[in-house]
Motif scaffolding. Structure first.
Motif, mmCIF file in Angstrom:
data_model
loop_
_atom_site.group_PDB
_atom_site.id
_atom_site.type_symbol
_atom_site.label_atom_id
_atom_site.label_comp_id
_atom_site.label_asym_id
_atom_site.label_seq_id
_atom_site.Cartn_x
_atom_site.Cartn_y
_atom_site.Cartn_z
ATOM 1 N N VAL A 137 32.005 45.078 32.914
ATOM 2 C CA VAL A 137 32.282 43.965 33.829
ATOM 3 C C VAL A 137 33.697 43.485 33.587
ATOM 4 O O VAL A 137 34.265 43.650 32.500
ATOM 5 C CB VAL A 137 31.281 42.805 33.637
ATOM 6 C CG1 VAL A 137 29.875 43.232 33.993
ATOM 7 C CG2 VAL A 137 31.340 42.283 32.205
ATOM 8 N N GLY A 138 34.279 42.855 34.626
ATOM 9 C CA GLY A 138 35.641 42.352 34.484
ATOM 10 C C GLY A 138 36.082 41.614 35.728
ATOM 11 O O GLY A 138 35.281 40.968 36.411
ATOM 12 N N ALA A 139 37.377 41.700 36.038
ATOM 13 C CA ALA A 139 37.973 40.970 37.158
ATOM 14 C C ALA A 139 38.980 41.865 37.855
ATOM 15 O O ALA A 139 39.429 42.895 37.314
ATOM 16 C CB ALA A 139 38.640 39.693 36.674
ATOM 17 N N GLN A 140 39.349 41.470 39.085
ATOM 18 C CA GLN A 140 40.321 42.233 39.852
ATOM 19 C C GLN A 140 41.230 41.293 40.627
ATOM 20 O O GLN A 140 40.855 40.156 40.963
ATOM 21 C CB GLN A 140 39.640 43.204 40.817
ATOM 22 C CG GLN A 140 38.955 42.510 42.000
ATOM 23 C CD GLN A 140 38.379 43.509 42.990
ATOM 24 O OE1 GLN A 140 37.586 44.363 42.614
ATOM 25 N NE2 GLN A 140 38.787 43.397 44.252
ATOM 26 N N LEU A 141 42.426 41.780 40.906
ATOM 27 C CA LEU A 141 43.406 41.035 41.698
ATOM 28 C C LEU A 141 44.101 42.013 42.627
ATOM 29 O O LEU A 141 44.620 43.045 42.180
ATOM 30 C CB LEU A 141 44.430 40.351 40.788
ATOM 31 C CG LEU A 141 45.617 39.693 41.496
ATOM 32 C CD1 LEU A 141 45.139 38.528 42.373
ATOM 33 C CD2 LEU A 141 46.652 39.222 40.477
ATOM 34 N N ASP A 142 44.115 41.692 43.943
ATOM 35 C CA ASP A 142 44.815 42.499 44.947
ATOM 36 C C ASP A 142 45.781 41.600 45.707
ATOM 37 O O ASP A 142 45.456 40.451 46.047
ATOM 38 C CB ASP A 142 43.819 43.133 45.923
ATOM 39 C CG ASP A 142 42.956 44.181 45.250
ATOM 40 O OD1 ASP A 142 43.382 45.348 45.173
ATOM 41 O OD2 ASP A 142 41.855 43.831 44.769
ATOM 42 N N TYR A 143 46.942 42.174 46.005
ATOM 43 C CA TYR A 143 47.969 41.393 46.708
ATOM 44 C C TYR A 143 48.661 42.291 47.728
ATOM 45 O O TYR A 143 48.956 43.466 47.460
ATOM 46 C CB TYR A 143 49.000 40.850 45.722
ATOM 47 C CG TYR A 143 50.176 40.168 46.391
ATOM 48 C CD1 TYR A 143 50.085 38.843 46.814
ATOM 49 C CD2 TYR A 143 51.362 40.867 46.612
ATOM 50 C CE1 TYR A 143 51.159 38.221 47.432
ATOM 51 C CE2 TYR A 143 52.446 40.253 47.228
ATOM 52 C CZ TYR A 143 52.331 38.933 47.640
ATOM 53 O OH TYR A 143 53.382 38.317 48.265
ATOM 54 N N ASN A 144 48.953 41.692 48.907
ATOM 55 C CA ASN A 144 49.669 42.422 49.944
ATOM 56 C C ASN A 144 50.388 41.431 50.844
ATOM 57 O O ASN A 144 49.951 40.283 51.024
ATOM 58 C CB ASN A 144 48.707 43.268 50.777
ATOM 59 C CG ASN A 144 49.448 44.240 51.681
ATOM 60 O OD1 ASN A 144 50.609 44.581 51.415
ATOM 61 N ND2 ASN A 144 48.793 44.706 52.727
ATOM 62 N N SER A 145 51.499 41.887 51.367
ATOM 63 C CA SER A 145 52.246 41.091 52.348
ATOM 64 C C SER A 145 52.866 42.041 53.355
ATOM 65 O O SER A 145 53.226 43.182 53.001
ATOM 66 C CB SER A 145 53.331 40.233 51.672
ATOM 67 O OG SER A 145 54.283 41.058 51.039
ATOM 68 N N GLY A 146 52.986 41.605 54.591
ATOM 69 C CA GLY A 146 53.518 42.469 55.632
ATOM 70 C C GLY A 146 54.071 41.675 56.791
ATOM 71 O O GLY A 146 53.884 40.452 56.885
ATOM 72 N N ASN A 147 54.750 42.408 57.693
ATOM 73 C CA ASN A 147 55.406 41.810 58.851
ATOM 74 C C ASN A 147 54.898 42.500 60.111
ATOM 75 O O ASN A 147 54.935 43.724 60.204
ATOM 76 C CB ASN A 147 56.927 41.973 58.721
ATOM 77 C CG ASN A 147 57.680 41.129 59.729
ATOM 78 O OD1 ASN A 147 57.110 40.643 60.707
ATOM 79 N ND2 ASN A 147 58.973 40.974 59.512
#
Length: 252
Positions: A137-147
């Motif tokens: 078990v654990g954690a996750q982080l996702d990031y995105n940016s766009g135009n």
């Protein structure tokens, strides 16, 4: 007259030996007898202190040291040929089954999303700790940016920023499939968390949040380790911001 002188001479001749024997006997009687030999006086026992003092003067009886153990004969030369070292990492060999995941492992994934639901390629990172022989078990982080480009006669430029933050867990199936190898780790998992979308119009200078809230994702994945600590991973499914993700996997 002559007869008288002759008689006197005879008497003197007879009396002379007698006088000599008498004088010799008198000398023998006057010589003292030799004293009898004295017996040595009995030795009185001395005090313990005196005995110890006297014993120090006597030669002490010492016990000789034991003889040294015999030197073992040299080992005969080995007839087996030594194998040359193999380049690269040598995996541990054991008769018991050994899998690519075990309880107590710390798993770190750093990757990039492919087939994104939005513009751009999201970046993702996840961490899981092995709490059981098959579960982590654990954690996750996702990031995105766009135009999105220009709209309304080139008067608007929309840009968005998306962030997924949540918990996740994985079930590792190597033991179930009896996949006895340390290089491969197959798993499937679920995730739950919060997602945030931020929209911004640079032309008009305002922005707003939309489609933010809870999310639930699911995935299947696999890892291949080039060494005991470093490998590559691939995950398919609804991973957050994309339908697939690849990257670097680290185990410590």
């Amino acid at each position: 007259m002559k007869k008288s002188l002759t008689l006197v001479m005879i008497l003197l001749a007879l009396s002379l030996p007698v006088a000599v024997r008498a004088q010799t006997k008198a000398r023998v009687l006057k010589t003292p007898a030799a004293a009898p030999a004295r017996k040595p006086a009995p030795r009185t026992p001395g005090t313990p202190a005196a005995d110890r003092a006297n014993s120090s003067k006597l030669p002490q009886k010492t016990t000789p040291p034991p003889p040294p153990p015999p030197t073992p004969p040299p080992a005969p030369p080995s007839t087996t040929t030594q194998s040359s070292p193999v380049r690269g990492y040598a995996w541990k060999s054991s008769r018991s089954p050994s899998y690519g995941y075990k309880k107590g492992d710390n798993l770190l994934n750093i990757g990039v999303g492919l087939s994104s639901y939005y513009y751009g390629n999201p970046l993702g990172i996840s961490y899981e700790a092995g709490i059981d022989k098959d579960f982590s078990v654990g954690a996750q982080l996702d990031y995105n940016s766009g135009n999105y480009g220009n709209y309304y006669y080139n008067s608007s430029r929309w840009r968005y920023t998306a962030t997924y933050l949540g918990l996740r867990g994985s079930f590792h199936v190597n033991r179930l499939l009896k996949l006895n190898t340390q290089k491969v780790d197959l798993y499937a998992g679920l995730g739950l968390g919060y997602r945030s979308f931020r929209w911004n119009d640079s032309a008009y200078g305002y922005g707003y949040d939309a489609r933010s809230g809870l999310f639930l994702n699911y995935f299947i994945g696999g890892k291949y380790y080039f060494s005991p600590k470093v490998g590559a991973f691939l995950e398919l499914g609804y991973t957050g911001l994309s339908s697939s993700r690849v990257g670097l996997s680290v185990k410590f």
